[in-house]
Design a protein around this motif. Sequence first.
Motif, PDB file in Angstrom:
ATOM      1  N   ALA A 349       8.027 -73.729 -17.011  1.00 12.47           N
ATOM      2  CA  ALA A 349       8.832 -72.616 -16.510  1.00 12.47           C
ATOM      3  C   ALA A 349       8.072 -71.300 -16.564  1.00 12.47           C
ATOM      4  O   ALA A 349       8.306 -70.396 -15.746  1.00 12.47           O
ATOM      5  CB  ALA A 349      10.123 -72.514 -17.325  1.00 12.47           C
ATOM      6  N   ASN A 350       7.130 -71.182 -17.508  1.00 14.33           N
ATOM      7  CA  ASN A 350       6.383 -69.927 -17.669  1.00 14.33           C
ATOM      8  C   ASN A 350       4.999 -69.941 -17.029  1.00 14.33           C
ATOM      9  O   ASN A 350       4.259 -68.969 -17.144  1.00 14.33           O
ATOM     10  CB  ASN A 350       6.247 -69.595 -19.156  1.00 14.33           C
ATOM     11  CG  ASN A 350       7.569 -69.235 -19.789  1.00 14.33           C
ATOM     12  OD1 ASN A 350       8.408 -68.588 -19.160  1.00 14.33           O
ATOM     13  ND2 ASN A 350       7.778 -69.650 -21.033  1.00 14.33           N
ATOM     14  N   TYR A 351       4.652 -71.051 -16.377  1.00 15.87           N
ATOM     15  CA  TYR A 351       3.323 -71.127 -15.772  1.00 15.87           C
ATOM     16  C   TYR A 351       3.124 -70.012 -14.753  1.00 15.87           C
ATOM     17  O   TYR A 351       2.025 -69.476 -14.602  1.00 15.87           O
ATOM     18  CB  TYR A 351       3.135 -72.490 -15.108  1.00 15.87           C
ATOM     19  CG  TYR A 351       1.712 -72.782 -14.670  1.00 15.87           C
ATOM     20  CD1 TYR A 351       0.797 -73.342 -15.561  1.00 15.87           C
ATOM     21  CD2 TYR A 351       1.281 -72.488 -13.374  1.00 15.87           C
ATOM     22  CE1 TYR A 351      -0.507 -73.608 -15.183  1.00 15.87           C
ATOM     23  CE2 TYR A 351      -0.025 -72.753 -12.981  1.00 15.87           C
ATOM     24  CZ  TYR A 351      -0.913 -73.310 -13.879  1.00 15.87           C
ATOM     25  OH  TYR A 351      -2.206 -73.567 -13.489  1.00 15.87           O
ATOM     26  N   LYS A 352       4.184 -69.635 -14.063  1.00 14.23           N
ATOM     27  CA  LYS A 352       4.084 -68.579 -13.050  1.00 14.23           C
ATOM     28  C   LYS A 352       3.611 -67.253 -13.655  1.00 14.23           C
ATOM     29  O   LYS A 352       2.947 -66.449 -12.974  1.00 14.23           O
ATOM     30  CB  LYS A 352       5.427 -68.368 -12.358  1.00 14.23           C
ATOM     31  CG  LYS A 352       6.556 -67.923 -13.259  1.00 14.23           C
ATOM     32  CD  LYS A 352       7.864 -67.799 -12.494  1.00 14.23           C
ATOM     33  CE  LYS A 352       9.036 -67.454 -13.408  1.00 14.23           C
ATOM     34  NZ  LYS A 352       8.837 -66.183 -14.141  1.00 14.23           N
ATOM     35  N   ASN A 353       3.917 -67.027 -14.926  1.00 11.78           N
ATOM     36  CA  ASN A 353       3.528 -65.769 -15.564  1.00 11.78           C
ATOM     37  C   ASN A 353       2.020 -65.663 -15.762  1.00 11.78           C
ATOM     38  O   ASN A 353       1.503 -64.588 -16.077  1.00 11.78           O
ATOM     39  CB  ASN A 353       4.229 -65.623 -16.913  1.00 11.78           C
ATOM     40  CG  ASN A 353       5.728 -65.577 -16.778  1.00 11.78           C
ATOM     41  OD1 ASN A 353       6.249 -65.148 -15.756  1.00 11.78           O
ATOM     42  ND2 ASN A 353       6.444 -66.034 -17.804  1.00 11.78           N
ATOM     43  N   CYS A 354       1.322 -66.786 -15.588  1.00  9.10           N
ATOM     44  CA  CYS A 354      -0.136 -66.795 -15.735  1.00  9.10           C
ATOM     45  C   CYS A 354      -0.834 -66.522 -14.408  1.00  9.10           C
ATOM     46  O   CYS A 354      -2.070 -66.517 -14.346  1.00  9.10           O
ATOM     47  CB  CYS A 354      -0.607 -68.128 -16.300  1.00  9.10           C
ATOM     48  SG  CYS A 354       0.145 -68.560 -17.873  1.00  9.10           S
ATOM     49  N   GLY A 355      -0.068 -66.325 -13.343  1.00  8.02           N
ATOM     50  CA  GLY A 355      -0.675 -65.971 -12.062  1.00  8.02           C
ATOM     51  C   GLY A 355      -1.340 -64.610 -12.140  1.00  8.02           C
ATOM     52  O   GLY A 355      -0.734 -63.655 -12.637  1.00  8.02           O
ATOM     53  N   TYR A 356      -2.570 -64.507 -11.655  1.00  5.68           N
ATOM     54  CA  TYR A 356      -3.317 -63.267 -11.871  1.00  5.68           C
ATOM     55  C   TYR A 356      -3.671 -62.504 -10.591  1.00  5.68           C
ATOM     56  O   TYR A 356      -4.438 -61.546 -10.613  1.00  5.68           O
ATOM     57  CB  TYR A 356      -4.579 -63.518 -12.687  1.00  5.68           C
ATOM     58  CG  TYR A 356      -5.634 -64.442 -12.083  1.00  5.68           C
ATOM     59  CD1 TYR A 356      -6.194 -64.214 -10.828  1.00  5.68           C
ATOM     60  CD2 TYR A 356      -6.131 -65.521 -12.814  1.00  5.68           C
ATOM     61  CE1 TYR A 356      -7.191 -65.015 -10.309  1.00  5.68           C
ATOM     62  CE2 TYR A 356      -7.126 -66.341 -12.307  1.00  5.68           C
ATOM     63  CZ  TYR A 356      -7.660 -66.080 -11.052  1.00  5.68           C
ATOM     64  OH  TYR A 356      -8.659 -66.876 -10.538  1.00  5.68           O
ATOM     65  N   ALA A 357      -3.085 -62.880  -9.459  1.00  4.46           N
ATOM     66  CA  ALA A 357      -3.446 -62.227  -8.200  1.00  4.46           C
ATOM     67  C   ALA A 357      -3.222 -60.719  -8.233  1.00  4.46           C
ATOM     68  O   ALA A 357      -3.961 -59.962  -7.598  1.00  4.46           O
ATOM     69  CB  ALA A 357      -2.653 -62.844  -7.050  1.00  4.46           C
ATOM     70  N   ASP A 358      -2.216 -60.273  -8.969  1.00  6.45           N
ATOM     71  CA  ASP A 358      -1.895 -58.850  -9.013  1.00  6.45           C
ATOM     72  C   ASP A 358      -2.893 -58.037  -9.819  1.00  6.45           C
ATOM     73  O   ASP A 358      -2.793 -56.806  -9.868  1.00  6.45           O
ATOM     74  CB  ASP A 358      -0.484 -58.643  -9.563  1.00  6.45           C
ATOM     75  CG  ASP A 358      -0.268 -59.279 -10.932  1.00  6.45           C
ATOM     76  OD1 ASP A 358      -0.918 -60.302 -11.226  1.00  6.45           O
ATOM     77  OD2 ASP A 358       0.548 -58.747 -11.706  1.00  6.45           O
TER      78      ASP A 358
END
Length: 464
Positions: A349-358
Motif C-alpha cells: 500500500a505504501n510502495y507508491k510513496n517511494c516514487g521519486y519522479a517529483d
Amino acid sequence: MISLRIFSFVTALTMMLASCGGSKDNPWNPDWDKPNPTEPEKPENSGKPRYVWIDAAANFSDYENNKERIASDLKKIKEVGFTDIIVDVRPTSGDVLFKSSVAQPLKKVDVWKSGSYVWVSRTGTYDYLQAFIDAAREVGLKVNASINTFVGGYFCPYGLGNDGMLFRESGKKSWASVINASNGLTNVMDLNGPDDWGTRFLNPANEQVQNYVLQIIKDLAKYDLDGIILDRCRYDDYGLQSDFSDVSKNKFEAYSGLSISSWPGDVLAPGTTELGWKASETVKKWLEFRASVIHDFIVKASEAVHSTGKDIRFGVYVGAWYSTYYTSGVNWASPKYDPKADGYFWASANYKNCGYADHCDFMFLGAYAGTDNIWGSGEWTMQGFCKQGKKLLKGDVEFSGGPDIGNSTGWTNGGQASKIPDAISACINNSDGFFVFDLCHIKMYNYWDAFKKGFDDYLKTVKQ
C-alpha cells in the motif's frame, strides 16, 4: 540510465536557437528614435530536445586522446539535428573522466577488438569532460554528464582481469553488494568463476557508499553543465538476490518494525530470482524498503546537484519496463501513481510513496524494444513504453524516451536505417523528447542520414 524543478527545460530548449539581433538604435542617424517598421526576426522553433548518449567505454578508443575527433563528431551531431549530448564520465569500473576529490581517474577500458577483449589505456592528458563541454559550446549543443552510480569495479571476461576501486582497495569490500545466492550469502567480490564477469555493484543502503557517491556528484556539478544524469542508480544486476548484507538487514528491521529471526529465509529463500505471481506481506515490505532506499538517495543527490550547480538540471535514466523494474529496487513513477491499485501484485500500500519522479528535473526512459516492435500500446514497444511513461509520471517530470540501436532485438547487426525515422516518431511524439543509445552505433552503422531524415520529418510537424 529526485525536489525542486529549476525550470521548464523544454521551454529553455525551444528557445535555444533563438537569434538575438543587435540594436537598431543609431545616435548618428537623425531618425534613430523613430520606430523601426521592420518586424523582428522570429526565433527558430527547435522542437523537443533530442539527445545522443555517448557511452564512456564504447567510445573510449575514439576520444581518450583525440580532442579533434571530439570536436569533429560533435559538429556532425549538431548538423543532423541533435540538441544535446549525454557524455558518460563514470563507466562501470567506477573510475572517472573528470576531476574528482574522491574517485580515481579512469586509466584504461576493456575493448572488443578483432575477436577478443584488450585493454586500451588512456594516453590523453586533457580533461575529458571539459573537452566535450568546450566542443559542444562551439557548435551550440547542450551538455549533460552521466555517471554509473552504485558501481565500484568491473571483472572482464576472457581472463583479461579487472579494474576499479573494489578490486584495488580490499578495505572497501564491505561496501560491495551481498547476494542471496542458492549456496548462501555471497559478497560479489568473492565471485570469481568463469561466468561471474561483469560489474561489481556497491550496496545502496550503505551510508559510506552514499556519501562517497554524493561527493562524486558534487565534484561533477562544479562543471559548466546543463544536466547531470544518474545511470544504474539501483540495486545489483542480480535483481531480487541483492542486497542481503548485515547493513541491509538492520535497516530493513528498523524500517519495517519486523524482527527477522532467520535471515535471509524470512524474506526470500536462497537463490530466489523471481516471485511468480504472488508475494507475502513481508516480501512486499522488503521491496518497499529497497525502493525507499533509492528514493531517499535520489532526494540527496538532487539536493547535492542543485546546491552546487544551481542552474544544472538533475535527472535519471531508467528502464521503461516498469512492471518488472521493481526487481532493481526502483520506483521511478510519480508518488501520485499507485501500482497496488493498478493491480501489481508485488506492490504494498505504501510502495507508491517511494516514487521519486517529483524529485527530478528530467528523466530518460529506455524504450528498448526491437526493430519489429516500434509501434504499439503496451510494454516492449517503443511507442507503448513512452505512452505508459506518461501515465506513470503524472506530469511530475519531463521525460524523453528512446531506443538502444545496438543491443536490442533486430538492431545488433546494423542495416536498420529505415527503422530509425519510425523509432524517432514513436518516441518523440509520445514523450517530451527523444534520446538514443548510443553514438558508437550511429557511427558504426553510418546512421547519420537516417537520423537527419527522422529529425527533419519531425520538425516539419512542429508549428513555427
